[in-house]
Each structure stands twice: as structure tokens, then as C-alpha cells.
Design an enzyme around this catalytic site. Structure first.
Site, PDB file in Angstrom:
ATOM      1  N   LYS A 107      -9.237  42.450  20.730  1.00  0.00           N
ATOM      2  CA  LYS A 107      -8.634  42.708  19.428  1.00  0.00           C
ATOM      3  C   LYS A 107      -7.523  43.762  19.452  1.00  0.00           C
ATOM      4  O   LYS A 107      -6.484  43.588  18.812  1.00  0.00           O
ATOM      5  CB  LYS A 107      -9.728  43.103  18.435  1.00  0.00           C
ATOM      6  CG  LYS A 107     -10.528  41.867  17.983  1.00  0.00           C
ATOM      7  CD  LYS A 107     -11.747  42.198  17.168  1.00  0.00           C
ATOM      8  CE  LYS A 107     -12.896  42.726  17.992  1.00  0.00           C
ATOM      9  NZ  LYS A 107     -13.393  41.802  19.037  1.00  0.00           N
ATOM     10  N   LYS A 160      29.274  58.173  16.901  1.00  0.00           N
ATOM     11  CA  LYS A 160      28.438  57.036  17.294  1.00  0.00           C
ATOM     12  C   LYS A 160      27.839  56.303  16.110  1.00  0.00           C
ATOM     13  O   LYS A 160      27.523  56.871  15.077  1.00  0.00           O
ATOM     14  CB  LYS A 160      27.288  57.513  18.204  1.00  0.00           C
ATOM     15  CG  LYS A 160      27.701  57.864  19.615  1.00  0.00           C
ATOM     16  CD  LYS A 160      28.335  56.708  20.379  1.00  0.00           C
ATOM     17  CE  LYS A 160      27.317  55.678  20.826  1.00  0.00           C
ATOM     18  NZ  LYS A 160      26.429  56.185  21.883  1.00  0.00           N
ATOM     19  N   SER A 217      24.157  59.434  16.251  1.00  0.00           N
ATOM     20  CA  SER A 217      23.758  60.191  17.435  1.00  0.00           C
ATOM     21  C   SER A 217      23.654  61.661  17.043  1.00  0.00           C
ATOM     22  O   SER A 217      24.419  62.148  16.221  1.00  0.00           O
ATOM     23  CB  SER A 217      24.806  60.019  18.534  1.00  0.00           C
ATOM     24  OG  SER A 217      24.751  61.106  19.434  1.00  0.00           O
ATOM     25  N   TYR A 258     -21.040  35.063  25.775  1.00  0.00           N
ATOM     26  CA  TYR A 258     -20.361  36.309  25.399  1.00  0.00           C
ATOM     27  C   TYR A 258     -20.575  37.400  26.443  1.00  0.00           C
ATOM     28  O   TYR A 258     -21.660  37.557  26.985  1.00  0.00           O
ATOM     29  CB  TYR A 258     -20.893  36.792  24.034  1.00  0.00           C
ATOM     30  CG  TYR A 258     -20.289  38.112  23.582  1.00  0.00           C
ATOM     31  CD1 TYR A 258     -19.081  38.139  22.899  1.00  0.00           C
ATOM     32  CD2 TYR A 258     -20.909  39.322  23.867  1.00  0.00           C
ATOM     33  CE1 TYR A 258     -18.510  39.337  22.492  1.00  0.00           C
ATOM     34  CE2 TYR A 258     -20.347  40.537  23.474  1.00  0.00           C
ATOM     35  CZ  TYR A 258     -19.149  40.537  22.782  1.00  0.00           C
ATOM     36  OH  TYR A 258     -18.595  41.723  22.393  1.00  0.00           O
ATOM     37  N   THR A 304      29.506  31.088  29.030  1.00  0.00           N
ATOM     38  CA  THR A 304      28.491  30.795  30.037  1.00  0.00           C
ATOM     39  C   THR A 304      28.673  31.871  31.098  1.00  0.00           C
ATOM     40  O   THR A 304      29.800  32.332  31.329  1.00  0.00           O
ATOM     41  CB  THR A 304      28.668  29.394  30.676  1.00  0.00           C
ATOM     42  OG1 THR A 304      29.932  29.363  31.343  1.00  0.00           O
ATOM     43  CG2 THR A 304      28.638  28.280  29.636  1.00  0.00           C
ATOM     44  N   GLN A 354     -14.650  42.279  23.771  1.00  0.00           N
ATOM     45  CA  GLN A 354     -14.321  43.226  22.698  1.00  0.00           C
ATOM     46  C   GLN A 354     -12.898  43.771  22.862  1.00  0.00           C
ATOM     47  O   GLN A 354     -12.292  44.229  21.903  1.00  0.00           O
ATOM     48  CB  GLN A 354     -15.336  44.374  22.700  1.00  0.00           C
ATOM     49  CG  GLN A 354     -15.077  45.449  21.676  1.00  0.00           C
ATOM     50  CD  GLN A 354     -16.259  46.380  21.509  1.00  0.00           C
ATOM     51  OE1 GLN A 354     -17.219  46.054  20.841  1.00  0.00           O
ATOM     52  NE2 GLN A 354     -16.211  47.537  22.151  1.00  0.00           N
ATOM     53  N   ASN A 369      24.896  53.372  16.258  1.00  0.00           N
ATOM     54  CA  ASN A 369      24.081  52.639  17.224  1.00  0.00           C
ATOM     55  C   ASN A 369      23.248  51.528  16.574  1.00  0.00           C
ATOM     56  O   ASN A 369      22.739  51.703  15.475  1.00  0.00           O
ATOM     57  CB  ASN A 369      23.146  53.613  17.955  1.00  0.00           C
ATOM     58  CG  ASN A 369      23.914  54.621  18.796  1.00  0.00           C
ATOM     59  OD1 ASN A 369      24.985  54.302  19.325  1.00  0.00           O
ATOM     60  ND2 ASN A 369      23.398  55.821  18.896  1.00  0.00           N
ATOM     61  N   SER A 406     -16.173  49.978  18.782  1.00  0.00           N
ATOM     62  CA  SER A 406     -14.901  49.290  18.527  1.00  0.00           C
ATOM     63  C   SER A 406     -14.444  49.467  17.086  1.00  0.00           C
ATOM     64  O   SER A 406     -13.435  48.897  16.684  1.00  0.00           O
ATOM     65  CB  SER A 406     -15.030  47.802  18.855  1.00  0.00           C
ATOM     66  OG  SER A 406     -16.081  47.224  18.100  1.00  0.00           O
ATOM     67  N   ASN A 447     -22.158  37.711  17.868  1.00  0.00           N
ATOM     68  CA  ASN A 447     -21.273  36.930  18.743  1.00  0.00           C
ATOM     69  C   ASN A 447     -20.527  35.832  17.996  1.00  0.00           C
ATOM     70  O   ASN A 447     -19.319  35.661  18.168  1.00  0.00           O
ATOM     71  CB  ASN A 447     -22.076  36.335  19.908  1.00  0.00           C
ATOM     72  CG  ASN A 447     -22.664  37.416  20.802  1.00  0.00           C
ATOM     73  OD1 ASN A 447     -22.294  38.579  20.680  1.00  0.00           O
ATOM     74  ND2 ASN A 447     -23.576  37.040  21.677  1.00  0.00           N
TER      75      ASN A 447
HETATM   76  N1  ARG Z   1     -17.833  44.584  18.640  1.00  0.00           N
HETATM   77  C1  ARG Z   1     -18.186  43.395  19.343  1.00  0.00           C
HETATM   78  C2  ARG Z   1     -16.908  42.685  19.812  1.00  0.00           C
HETATM   79  O1  ARG Z   1     -15.889  42.940  19.280  1.00  0.00           O
HETATM   80  C3  ARG Z   1     -18.967  42.478  18.471  1.00  0.00           C
HETATM   81  C4  ARG Z   1     -19.868  41.552  19.234  1.00  0.00           C
HETATM   82  C5  ARG Z   1     -20.962  42.316  19.855  1.00  0.00           C
HETATM   83  N2  ARG Z   1     -21.879  41.448  20.491  1.00  0.00           N
HETATM   84  C6  ARG Z   1     -22.774  41.897  21.336  1.00  0.00           C
HETATM   85  N3  ARG Z   1     -23.575  41.030  21.895  1.00  0.00           N
HETATM   86  N4  ARG Z   1     -22.871  43.175  21.658  1.00  0.00           N
HETATM   87  O2  ARG Z   1     -16.919  41.901  20.710  1.00  0.00           O
END
Ligand code: ARG
Length: 464
Positions: free
Chosen positions: A332, A290, A284, A324, A162, A329, A292, A30, A117
Site C-alpha cells: 500500500k 531567471k 531564481s 497471504y 527527429t 502489507q 524556470n 501499518s 486477509n
Molecule cells: N495490515 C495487513 C495488511 O495490510 C492486513 C492483513 C493482515 N493479515 C494477517 N493475516 N496478519 O496486509
């Protein structure tokens, strides 16, 4: 700390004898995404290390080495000097690995009483909190900009709609203040989400807590949280703080899209109510004439990815067992995408609100089509002649039909015309038929009258 081709896996120590398959690494890593949390990760680690030393869990010397080393890592990342490694999976392992290269043995003591975690839950809360603060600043700027424009346009009259059909005259200042109300509620939603978010999961460890005598209040305070979270399982499992953020962002994006849509429509040749300067317009490639409103169109569109992020995370979280799971993951990437979109949208909205130039004559001229003061005529029949509103509505409808037949406006009908429908009508009725009289009469609290608008601007300013 490289996962290796030499038949070992240094990340997971003795348990593993080989590194991951290339596709395993590709789906698992990640770092490409979570490197954006480097600052939050390092802040969290520094707070954790200081607390470990204060509690006598690690030595002061080790804590000092860790602190100095993390300051160096932070500096390296800020300057773009650290090359992140996919084989180290994520930001947490990348930072720790670099720390180990810099300070050696003490780095291995940083992860005492902590797990990735609770670490990732803490980092992500801090990141979302920072975004909330930027969104709040953007909203404040947008509201301030709208109030300035509303003041300039407190007396400007345009048709209110309206069903997108001309309805009654309103002031442009009043129209802009409608968005001030929406964006003020958005601020409230983000502030509310921030309150619930602002508890520290750090020290919950993997899921069950830890035998070390941590001071979770201390790390919470150091990171600006109101206090520690109360349940270790929930601490590492909860992502509703991000869902609330994305829900608030989605609602905000709908408000931005409605404002943007009106900018698109109003700047069209058919309406001609407003125009944008060169700085906020595009041309354009084929049609030289134009001009825009691309920024407004894109502002209108951003809701797609923002609400997409909300549904994505909602579905990721649905049905996950405690505590967890790696599914989380996925939280994000979509959240960062949405945050970028909402923050950029706010900046664009501030720019567009500051830039648009109203064509006051065109707005007023548009008020002269569509019998916008018909309701004022009906209200006059109620007030001056004592008619029940339903009957006044009927009389006025007949007069509107008569005006249409003659190709005239209501105020262009003669007294004889008016009296042919209701004999008691007098010339006093003409006082209420102008659009100026119409807006000036709407003095009810929250109404469109210019002096009401000025009072509302003052009230909103004192709240800002
Ligand atoms: N990269 C992981 C995430 O964003 C971090 C946590 C990883 N935890 C684990 N037990 N593998 O969730």
C-alpha cells in the site's frame, strides 16, 4: 483492545501472554499508511454486516447496531476525531476497536465469516479502483485541454524533429494531437485494468473460504464489483490488480515526462517556442532574470517514484507462496505514493497545457533554418520529373549543399542554380518549397495538414 503492559495481549486473546516488543510493533503496524483506506474498510464492513443479517448469520438488531456504529466511526474519522492506535496494528483493527467502544457486544459479530486477509484485499481493490476513476477524470481533462489548444494552433507551423534535429515542418495542433493519442491509450489501459480488478474477494476469509452461508454476490454488488472472485486462495493472494495499475501509471508517467521535456526545451531561451505565465513559473534566488519551468521539470521527474513503486511491489510479490504473507502489507505505501504522484502530475499537466503561450513567429522562423522542405523538393522531382526517389534524394542533397555554400535557403536559390544540378527543374518547384505548402500537402490519413488536424480534433472530441 490495547496491547498491554499488564502481561496480556488483548488483540490476540488467550494465546498470547504479553504485548509486542516496541520494534516488533514498529515494523508490524501499518496504520500510519492504511488509515487512508478507512472509507473503503467501513464500506466493506457495512456491506458484510448487512449480508450476514440477510443470511440469518447474525440478528437484524446486531446488524443495525453495527451499521449505525460504523456510520459514527466514519463520521469521526472524516472529522479527524479518531486517534488511530499503533498497538492495534492497522485500519481494520482500529475501526473494529472503535466500533466495540461505541456499540459493545454486536461489534464482535462483525468479523464472522471474514478475515483481515479478504478484508484488506477488498479494501485495497476499492481504493485502487477509486484512484483509477480519478486518473481517468484527470486524463479526460488533459485530453480536453490538449484538443482545445490543438484547435487554436491547427495552423501554427514549427519544425518537427527527429534525433532532435530539424526534420520537416509540422503544425503545432498536430504535435499536440500526438499526446492526445498517447493519453487516450493510457485511458484504455486503466479501463482495462479496472475491468480485471473489479471482482470482490470479500468472503474468501483467511484463505480457504468459510463454513457460513455467505452471499458473496450480495456484498460484491453492494460494493460496485461485477461479481465475486472465484478462488479463495487467489483472492487473498492476488495483487496483480495493483501491479497493473502501477504499470499503467508508469507508462502514463513516461508520456507525461515526454510532454514535460518538450515544455522544458521549448521554453528555453535557445528555442523560445513557448512561455509560461507567472502562475506556472518560478524565479531564481540568485539570478533575477531567471524564469524556470519547475512544474514541467517535476512532471518529468515523477516517473521515478511511480516506476519505483511498480518495481517495489513486483519484487515484493515475486516468489511469495500462497496464500497471504505479511510481505503483502508493503503493497500500500508505494501504491499510495505513486497514486498521489500520478494524480498530482495529471493536474499539473492540465495546468501547463492550458497555460503555455506559443511564440508563433519564433516557431516559424525556426522552420527557415535547416532546409526543412528538402523532402518536398525531392517529392516534387519524383512527381513532376518522374525521377526515382533515390535519384531525387541525391539531386536534392546536392542542392542542399549548394544552398549551404551560398548561405541561402532552398527557396532562395535561382532557377539557374537549380538547373545547374538538374536541367529539367522549372519554376513550378517554388510552389512546394514554402513551409505552408509543405504542411498543407501532408494530407495522408494521420498527416499534419491543418484540415487533417481539424478533422482529427473533431473525431477525438466525439470519442471523449
Ligand atoms: N495490515 C495487513 C495488511 O495490510 C492486513 C492483513 C493482515 N493479515 C494477517 N493475516 N496478519 O496486509
Amino acid at each position: 483492545m490495547r496491547a498491554a503492559d499488564d502481561g496480556t495481549n488483548s488483540m490476540w486473546g488467550g494465546r498470547f501472554t504479553s504485548g509486542p516488543d516496541a520494534v516488533m510493533e514498529a515494523i508490524n503496524a501499518s496504520i500510519d499508511v492504511d488509515q487512508r483506506m478507512a472509507k473503503q474498510d467501513i464500506d466493506g464492513s457495512r456491506a458484510h454486516a448487512r449480508m450476514l443479517a440477510q443470511q440469518g448469520i447474525i440478528s437484524d438488531a446486531d446488524a443495525a447496531a453495527i451499521d449505525d456504529g460504523l456510520a459514527t466511526v466514519s463520521e469521526e474519522i472524516a472529522q479527524g476525531l479518531l486517534t488511530f492506535q499503533r498497538e492495534l496494528e492497522d485500519i481494520h483493527m482500529n475501526v473494529e476497536a472503535r466500533l466495540k467502544e461505541i456499540v459493545g457486544e454486536p461489534a464482535g459479530r462483525l468479523h464472522t465469516g471474514r478475515s483481515r486477509n479478504d478484508q484488506v484485499a477488498t479494501d485495497f481493490r476499492l481504493w485502487v479502483r477509486d484512484s483509477i476513476d480519478r486518473v481517468d477524470a484527470g486524463l479526460a481533462a488533459l485530453i480536453g485541454g490538449l484538443l482545445d489548444r490543438a484547435e487554436e494552433e491547427a495552423d501554427t507551423i514549427l519544425p518537427g524533429f527527429t534525433h532532435l534535429q530539424p526534420a520537416q515542418p509540422v503544425t503545432l495542433g498536430h504535435h499536440l494531437l500526438a499526446f492526445v493519442e498517447m493519453f487516450s491509450r493510457d485511458r484504455g489501459r486503466f479501463a482495462d485494468a479496472r475491468k480485471r480488478l473489479n471482482e470482490s474477494p470479500l468472503g474468501s476469509a483467511a484463505l480457504a473460504g468459510t463454513p457460513y452461508p455467505l452471499d458473496r454476490d450480495m456484498t460484491a454488488q453492494a460494493l460496485g464489483f461485477d461479481g465475486p472472485t472465484r478462488n479463495s486462495l487467489d483472492s487473498v493472494s492476488a495483487r496483480d490488480f495493483a501491479l497493473e495499475y502501477l504499470a499503467a501509471a508508469s507508462i502514463l508517467a513516461t508520456h507525461l515526462s515526454r510532454m514535460a521535456e518538450e515544455m522544458v526545451v521549448w521554453s528555453s531561451a535557445a528555442f523560445g517556442f513557448i512561455s509560461f505565465s507567472d502562475a506556472w513559473s518560478t524565479g531564481s534566488s540568485i539570478m533575477p532574470q531567471k524564469r524556470n519551468p519547475d512544474a514541467a521539470e517535476l512532471l518529468r521527474a515523477k516517473i521515478g517514484r511511480i516506476f519505483g513503486a511498480f518495481t517495489s511491489l513486483l519484487l515484493t510479490m515475486k516468489g511469495l507462496p500462497l496464500a497471504y504473507s505479511k510481505d503483502m502489507q508493503e503493497d500500500k505505501e508505494v501504491t499510495f505514493l505513486a497514486a498521489d504522484a500520478i494524480e498530482l502530475s495529471l493536474a499539473a499537466a492540465v495546468g501547463l497545457v492550458g497555460d503555455f503561450r506559443p511564440d508563433r513567429e519564433a516557431m516559424r522562423a525556426a522552420c527557415l533554418k535547416g532546409h526543412l522542405t528538402a523532402t518536398d523538393l525531392a517529392d516534387w522531382l519524383v512527381r513532376a520529373l518522374g525521377l526515382p526517389f533515390r535519384e531525387a534524394h541525391h539531386v536534392t542533397g546536392t542542392l542542399v549543399a549548394l544552398a549551404d555554400e551560398k548561405g541561402a535557403r532552398l527557396d532562395e536559390l535561382s532557377l539557374e542554380d537549380l538547373q545547374s544540378v538538374h536541367a529539367d527543374i522549372t519554376t513550378a518547384v517554388f510552389d512546394v518549397l514554402s513551409v505552408e505548402a509543405s504542411v498543407a500537402s501532408r494530407q495522408s490519413f494521420g498527416g499534419t495538414a491543418p484540415d487533417r488536424v481539424r478533422a482529427a480534433i473533431e473525431a477525438a472530441r466525439s470519442q471523449l
